[in-house]
Structures are given as structure tokens and as C-alpha cells.
Design an enzyme around this catalytic site. Structure first.
Site, PDB file in Angstrom:
ATOM      1  CG  HIS A 191      45.047  31.040  49.497  1.00 16.67           C
ATOM      2  ND1 HIS A 191      43.867  30.679  48.903  1.00 16.67           N
ATOM      3  CD2 HIS A 191      44.693  31.730  50.602  1.00 16.67           C
ATOM      4  CE1 HIS A 191      42.849  31.149  49.611  1.00 16.67           C
ATOM      5  NE2 HIS A 191      43.331  31.802  50.635  1.00 16.67           N
ATOM      6  CE1 TYR A 230      45.055  27.793  40.254  1.00 17.83           C
ATOM      7  CE2 TYR A 230      46.223  29.240  41.763  1.00 17.83           C
ATOM      8  CZ  TYR A 230      45.047  28.706  41.282  1.00 17.83           C
ATOM      9  OH  TYR A 230      43.848  29.094  41.836  1.00 17.83           O
ATOM     10  CE  LYS A 234      48.335  31.191  35.326  1.00 15.51           C
ATOM     11  NZ  LYS A 234      48.882  31.587  36.598  1.00 15.51           N
ATOM     12  CE1 TYR A 267      41.722  26.214  41.887  1.00 14.15           C
ATOM     13  CE2 TYR A 267      40.552  26.261  39.785  1.00 14.15           C
ATOM     14  CZ  TYR A 267      41.357  26.876  40.727  1.00 14.15           C
ATOM     15  OH  TYR A 267      41.808  28.160  40.495  1.00 14.15           O
ATOM     16  N   PRO A 295      38.359  30.859  32.662  1.00  9.56           N
ATOM     17  CG  PRO A 295      36.398  31.135  33.903  1.00  9.56           C
ATOM     18  CD  PRO A 295      36.889  30.902  32.510  1.00  9.56           C
TER      19      PRO A 295
HETATM   20  P1  FAD Z   1      38.297  44.735  31.223  1.00  7.70           P
HETATM   21  O1  FAD Z   1      38.328  44.486  32.689  1.00  7.70           O
HETATM   22  O2  FAD Z   1      37.248  44.091  30.406  1.00  7.70           O
HETATM   23  O3  FAD Z   1      38.233  46.318  31.022  1.00  7.70           O
HETATM   24  C1  FAD Z   1      37.951  46.904  29.768  1.00  7.70           C
HETATM   25  C2  FAD Z   1      37.270  48.249  30.000  1.00  7.70           C
HETATM   26  O4  FAD Z   1      37.071  48.906  28.745  1.00  7.70           O
HETATM   27  C3  FAD Z   1      35.896  48.089  30.622  1.00  7.70           C
HETATM   28  O5  FAD Z   1      35.802  48.908  31.771  1.00  7.70           O
HETATM   29  C4  FAD Z   1      34.933  48.507  29.516  1.00  7.70           C
HETATM   30  O6  FAD Z   1      33.760  49.098  30.034  1.00  7.70           O
HETATM   31  C5  FAD Z   1      35.788  49.509  28.732  1.00  7.70           C
HETATM   32  N1  FAD Z   1      35.373  49.703  27.338  1.00  7.70           N
HETATM   33  C6  FAD Z   1      34.963  48.762  26.461  1.00  7.70           C
HETATM   34  N2  FAD Z   1      34.659  49.328  25.273  1.00  7.70           N
HETATM   35  C7  FAD Z   1      34.897  50.665  25.406  1.00  7.70           C
HETATM   36  C8  FAD Z   1      34.768  51.765  24.539  1.00  7.70           C
HETATM   37  N3  FAD Z   1      34.330  51.603  23.278  1.00  7.70           N
HETATM   38  N4  FAD Z   1      35.086  53.004  24.999  1.00  7.70           N
HETATM   39  C9  FAD Z   1      35.514  53.170  26.266  1.00  7.70           C
HETATM   40  N5  FAD Z   1      35.674  52.138  27.137  1.00  7.70           N
HETATM   41  C10 FAD Z   1      35.363  50.908  26.723  1.00  7.70           C
HETATM   42  N6  FAD Z   1      41.397  36.587  35.823  1.00  7.70           N
HETATM   43  C11 FAD Z   1      42.341  36.258  36.728  1.00  7.70           C
HETATM   44  O7  FAD Z   1      43.535  36.575  36.530  1.00  7.70           O
HETATM   45  N7  FAD Z   1      42.049  35.576  37.887  1.00  7.70           N
HETATM   46  C12 FAD Z   1      40.787  35.195  38.163  1.00  7.70           C
HETATM   47  O8  FAD Z   1      40.557  34.657  39.246  1.00  7.70           O
HETATM   48  C13 FAD Z   1      39.754  35.484  37.186  1.00  7.70           C
HETATM   49  N8  FAD Z   1      38.480  35.124  37.414  1.00  7.70           N
HETATM   50  C14 FAD Z   1      37.505  35.559  36.541  1.00  7.70           C
HETATM   51  C15 FAD Z   1      36.190  35.215  36.829  1.00  7.70           C
HETATM   52  C16 FAD Z   1      35.193  35.646  35.984  1.00  7.70           C
HETATM   53  C17 FAD Z   1      33.770  35.248  36.320  1.00  7.70           C
HETATM   54  C18 FAD Z   1      35.497  36.452  34.828  1.00  7.70           C
HETATM   55  C19 FAD Z   1      34.396  36.956  33.906  1.00  7.70           C
HETATM   56  C20 FAD Z   1      36.803  36.786  34.548  1.00  7.70           C
HETATM   57  C21 FAD Z   1      37.812  36.346  35.379  1.00  7.70           C
HETATM   58  N9  FAD Z   1      39.136  36.663  35.135  1.00  7.70           N
HETATM   59  C22 FAD Z   1      40.099  36.244  36.013  1.00  7.70           C
HETATM   60  C23 FAD Z   1      39.495  37.471  33.966  1.00  7.70           C
HETATM   61  C24 FAD Z   1      39.694  38.959  34.284  1.00  7.70           C
HETATM   62  O9  FAD Z   1      38.595  39.468  35.007  1.00  7.70           O
HETATM   63  C25 FAD Z   1      39.907  39.765  32.993  1.00  7.70           C
HETATM   64  O10 FAD Z   1      40.940  39.143  32.262  1.00  7.70           O
HETATM   65  C26 FAD Z   1      40.288  41.234  33.277  1.00  7.70           C
HETATM   66  O11 FAD Z   1      39.138  41.965  33.631  1.00  7.70           O
HETATM   67  C27 FAD Z   1      40.929  41.914  32.041  1.00  7.70           C
HETATM   68  O12 FAD Z   1      41.168  43.279  32.301  1.00  7.70           O
HETATM   69  P2  FAD Z   1      41.164  44.336  31.131  1.00  7.70           P
HETATM   70  O13 FAD Z   1      41.464  45.658  31.786  1.00  7.70           O
HETATM   71  O14 FAD Z   1      42.009  43.869  30.012  1.00  7.70           O
HETATM   72  O15 FAD Z   1      39.679  44.328  30.555  1.00  7.70           O
HETATM   73  C1  DHB Z   2      38.806  32.798  41.143  1.00 11.90           C
HETATM   74  C2  DHB Z   2      38.417  32.598  39.844  1.00 11.90           C
HETATM   75  C3  DHB Z   2      39.032  31.620  39.112  1.00 11.90           C
HETATM   76  O1  DHB Z   2      38.695  31.426  37.836  1.00 11.90           O
HETATM   77  C4  DHB Z   2      40.008  30.806  39.657  1.00 11.90           C
HETATM   78  O2  DHB Z   2      40.567  29.824  38.923  1.00 11.90           O
HETATM   79  C5  DHB Z   2      40.405  31.029  40.951  1.00 11.90           C
HETATM   80  C6  DHB Z   2      39.799  32.035  41.694  1.00 11.90           C
HETATM   81  C7  DHB Z   2      38.132  33.840  41.947  1.00 11.90           C
HETATM   82  O3  DHB Z   2      37.196  34.474  41.445  1.00 11.90           O
HETATM   83  O4  DHB Z   2      38.523  34.023  43.115  1.00 11.90           O
END
Ligand code: FAD
Ligand code: DHB
Length: 400
Positions: free
Chosen positions: A76, A389, A301, A206, A297
Site C-alpha cells: 500500500h 507510519y 507499530k 481510519y 494499535p
Molecule cells: P508476543 O507476540 O506477545 O509473543 C510472546 C510469546 O511469549 C507468546 O507466544 C507467549 O505465549 C509467550 N510467553 C509468554 N509467557 C511465557 C512464559 N512464561 N514461558 C514461555 N513463553 C511465554 N503491531 C503492528 O506492528 N502492526 C499492527 O497492525 C498491529 N495490530 C495489532 C492488533 C491487535 C488487535 C493487537 C492485539 C496487537 C497488534 N499489534 C500490531 C501489536 C503486535 O501484535 C505485538 O506488538 C507483537 O505480537 C509483539 O511480538 P512479541 O514477539 O514481542 O510478543
Molecule cells: C492493522 C492494525 C492496526 O492497528 C493498524 O493501525 C493498521 C492495520 C491490521 O490489523 O491490519
């Protein structure tokens, strides 16, 4: 008596941060073990992010994880901002000299990295329990866990990476008094759905609407993802599918534009929070991704920050455990926190500009509309949005 083994880097968490770290380390010959308390199927199906900055895409390509991303990702060149019954396009390519973003779901990145790691013979232990990190005040920290068969393990490591998300154990294992945490709650949550219906838009919309924010995003040409602002403690049971579609039509609708509806396959409510813990390191324990910081979200980021952290961390750990050079490890926290705070500000700014405060303060509403008008009419303001962004301060991985 626990089974006792050694590895160079113990990694807690098989989310995007932990998995990618293990992949990057392996590219430079550094061994790791990943422990994860959920099942592989759960990790591969957990619906979360979908939007990747250009720097994130380039990194994944450079490290051999770009094949399916290139075939299936949707590029995009901008977004739409909607308010006061008008929809405006912000053209990132034109404003930033060609920058873009890509829609490719977090679930797909997780599948791609797990597959690559397992094909390379990596050790990823799913469904563990009782994860503990210990001996943190030494050069040989220890990672303990119980595997899915109930066998206790102790791994002596040269470093441990806490990639265990916001509710993990590694942040709390840091010595009392070391961490400073700052936090901001927001008085709303997001209700997110996945629906089997082609997106009704070419790029993300948005929408600031008097009855609450809405976002139209997508996953594939056949699957749409949509979000609605809801009260912070909302009960999902109050949102049957026809109420969700009705509210999305209301908040995203414009004369002459049609929002297509389809079967909802997933729905969940997510609270919104900003949180930063610093420093992101104590001796040989390093925090990365959501374990150290959370953003609301709205700016998309969180995943991009998690990937940037482990790109910096992998280089630091390679220097530390392979070459005995601590300089990059010493700089790790400060290097990441510059980017984290830029993303924290941007996410707070996007969130504040687009959501309806439950108190309906007329002063706040007038400021939001003025800001939106400015961003959609001033090239300087639009460029600020586009630059943040699409990714400012990207982390770089050197090929070879
Ligand atoms: P996580 O994905 O949380 O992974 C952590 C892992 O550790 C998990 O698998 C968990 O099960 C495991 N764990 C926890 N405790 C333990 C333990 N004690 N022992 C062993 N394992 C453990 N970000 C974006 O950049 N763009 C987006 O569009 C966006 N949209 C989002 C929409 C939603 C609805 C949500 C909820 C989040 C969104 N995010 C977005 C944020 C993004 O999903 C997170 O920042 C990302 O998952 C972070 O990755 P991580 O590996 O740090 O943590
Ligand atoms: C998505 C989530 C977001 O929070 C955003 O700002 C843009 C896209 C997504 O889930 O695709």
C-alpha cells in the site's frame, strides 16, 4: 533432578520477536533454544498485527523470509483518513520519496519463521510450563522449564532473551529497583473482527466518527479485518454480528461507497495501553518486543518495534557471545529506546486524534478536528504522518 544442557542464547517466547531472533542468530552460527508455553497451532493462529513497515519487509527479505511475503503481501502506498463526512488520501509514496507499507498478517510471519527454524533443525519447545530465569547476576544465566511430557530442564546460557510478551516472566525477573516503567491507559478498547469478504477499499481507512473510531484493514483479497472503538470494559457478548456490521456501516459509511459484509470468523476485544520499561537489559538478560514496551494499535507499530528490537539484539548478542565484544550489548537498550519512544509518541498521537473521548469534551473534539484538517491540508503535517507510519529509524541487518 532436572535434565541439564547448554546453549548460547536461551529465548523465552515464540512470538515474532523470539522466533526471528533465533533465526538471525542461526544465520551467524549462534545456537539458541526457544521455549514457549503455548502450542505451535495456537501461536500460528493468534490474530494480531497485519501492517509491516517497509524496513520490516526489507529485513525479512534480506534474511531469507521473503518468499511468501513477496507472493502474498499487499503493498500500500498510503492510507485514508476520514472525518466530518469526508475521506482524504495521504499518499506516502509522493510525500516521502517512494515509501510504502505492506499488509501481511503476523500469523503468516510466525508460520514462515517456525517452518524455517524447524527445517534448519532448531530446538523450539512448545507447551512448556514453569518457565524461570535464574543466576542473572552471573555470566551464565540459567533458563528452567518443564516440557509437555512433565520433564524438568535446566539450560545454562551465555545470554537470555526475554521475548515473552507483556504478560511474560522476564521483565519481573529483573532486580527490584532497576526498571523504570511509564504507562498510559486509554479510556477505550478495540473490538476486532476477521470476515470472509473482499475488502471494500484499496487502502486502509481510519475513520473518526462522532460515535467512535473505526478502521477498515484487510488480510488478503478475500479476507477483511475491521476494528471498532468500544468502551474499555466492554463485553463481547453484547456485540452480535449484525450489531457489529451495523456500527461499521454507520462509522465508515459515505454516500456512494459500499461496505461489503460477510461471515465473521473471529472477534475479540483488546484494551489500549502505552507502556515502556527501561533499561531493556540487566547484565545478560535482554528484553525485546512487547516484554519491554506496548503501544496502542492505532499506529500499527507493535510488531514492527518487536522486529526492530531483535534485529539490534541479534547483532549485539553475536558480538557478545561469538566475539566477546560487549559494545553493542551495552548500547542495546539506548539504541532501541530511541525508536520505541518515537513510535510511542506517534501511536499516542494517532490514537488521540482519532478516538472519541467518553466525556465528549467539546474542546478536545475541536482540537481533533483541527489536527485532522491540518494533516489533510498541510504537506508538512501529512509528511510527518507518512514518515512515521511508513517507518522512521528502521533497524538494519547487514547481509552476508
Ligand atoms: P508476543 O507476540 O506477545 O509473543 C510472546 C510469546 O511469549 C507468546 O507466544 C507467549 O505465549 C509467550 N510467553 C509468554 N509467557 C511465557 C512464559 N512464561 N514461558 C514461555 N513463553 C511465554 N503491531 C503492528 O506492528 N502492526 C499492527 O497492525 C498491529 N495490530 C495489532 C492488533 C491487535 C488487535 C493487537 C492485539 C496487537 C497488534 N499489534 C500490531 C501489536 C503486535 O501484535 C505485538 O506488538 C507483537 O505480537 C509483539 O511480538 P512479541 O514477539 O514481542 O510478543
Ligand atoms: C492493522 C492494525 C492496526 O492497528 C493498524 O493501525 C493498521 C492495520 C491490521 O490489523 O491490519
Amino acid at each position: 533432578m532436572a535434565d541439564r544442557t547448554r546453549t548460547q542464547v536461551g529465548i523465552v517466547g515464540a512470538g515474532p520477536a523470539g522466533l526471528l531472533l533465533s533465526h538471525l542468530l542461526a544465520l551467524r552460527g549462534v545456537d539458541s533454544v526457544v521455549v514457549e508455553n503455548r502450542s505451535r497451532a495456537y501461536c500460528e493462529a493468534r490474530q494480531r498485527a497485519g501492517l509491516l513497515e517497509a524496513g520490516t519487509v526489507e529485513l525479512l527479505r534480506t534474511v531469507g523470509l521473503g518468499q511468501r511475503l513477496d507472493a502474498e503481501g499487499l503493498e500500500h502506498g498510503g492510507i485514508y483518513l476520514q472525518f466530518a463526512g469526508e475521506r482524504h488520501h495521504i499518499d506516502f509514496r509522493e510525500l516521502t520519496g517512494g515509501r510504502w507499507v505492506t499488509i501481511y498478517a503476523q500469523t503468516e510471519i510466525v508460520k514462515d519463521v517456525i517452518q524455517a527454524r524447524l527445517a534448519a533443525g532448531a530446538q523450539i519447545e512448545f507447551e512448556v510450563s514453569q518457565t524461570e530465569v535464574d543466576d542473572l547476576d552471573s555470566d551464565s544465566p540459567v533458563l528452567r522449564y518443564t516440557d509437555s511430557a512433565g520433564i524438568q530442564h535446566e539450560i545454562v546460557c551465555e545470554a537470555i532473551a526475554g521475548c515473552d510478551g507483556f504478560h511474560g516472566i522476564c521483565r519481573d525477573a529483573m532486580p527490584a529497583g532497576l526498571l523504570t516503567t511509564v504507562e498510559r491507559g486509554y479510556p477505550y478498547s478495540w473490538l476486532g473482527i476477521l470476515a470472509t469478504v473482499p475488502p471494500s477499499t484499496d487502502e486502509l481507512i481510519y475513520s473518526r466518527h462522532e460515535d467512535g473510531f473505526a478502521l477498515h484493514t484487510m488480510r488478503t483479497p478475500q479476507v477483511s479485518r475491521l476494528y471498532l472503538q468500544v468502551p474499555p470494559d466492554e463485553d463481547i457478548a453484547r456485540w452480535p454480528d449484525d450489531r457489529i456490521w451495523g456500527e461499521l456501516q454507520h462509522r465508515l459509511g459515505l454516500p456512494g461507497w459500499d461496505l461489503k459484509e460477510g461471515p465473521i470468523t473471529e472477534k475479540a476485544i483488546t484494551p489500549m495501553r502505552s507502556f515502556v520499561a527501561s533499561p531493556m537489559r540487566f547484565r545478560r538478560l535482554f528484553l525485546a518486543g512487547d516484554a519491554a514496551h506496548i503501544v496502542p494499535p492505532t499506529g500499527a507499530k507493535g510488531l514492527n518495534l518487536a522486529i526492530a528490537d531483535v534485529t539490534v539484539l541479534a547483532r549485539a548478542l553475536i558480538s557478545l557471545v561469538r566475539d566477546g565484544d560487549p559494545a553493542l550489548a551495552d548500547a542495546y537498550s539506548d539504541t532501541c529506546l530511541d525508536r520505541v519512544w518515537r513510535a510511542t509518541h506517534f501511536s499516542w498521537w494517532m490514537t488521540s486524534m482519532l478516538h472519541i473521548d467518553p466525556h465528549h469534551d467539546p474542546f478536545d473534539a475541536a482540537l481533533q478536528l483541527s489536527q485532522l484538517r491540518y494533516v489533510t491540508t498541510s504537506r508538512a503535517a501529512a509528511t510527518t504522518l507518512a514518515e512515521n507510519y511508513s517507518g522512521y529509524l528502521s533497524a538494519v541487518w547487514l547481509a552476508g
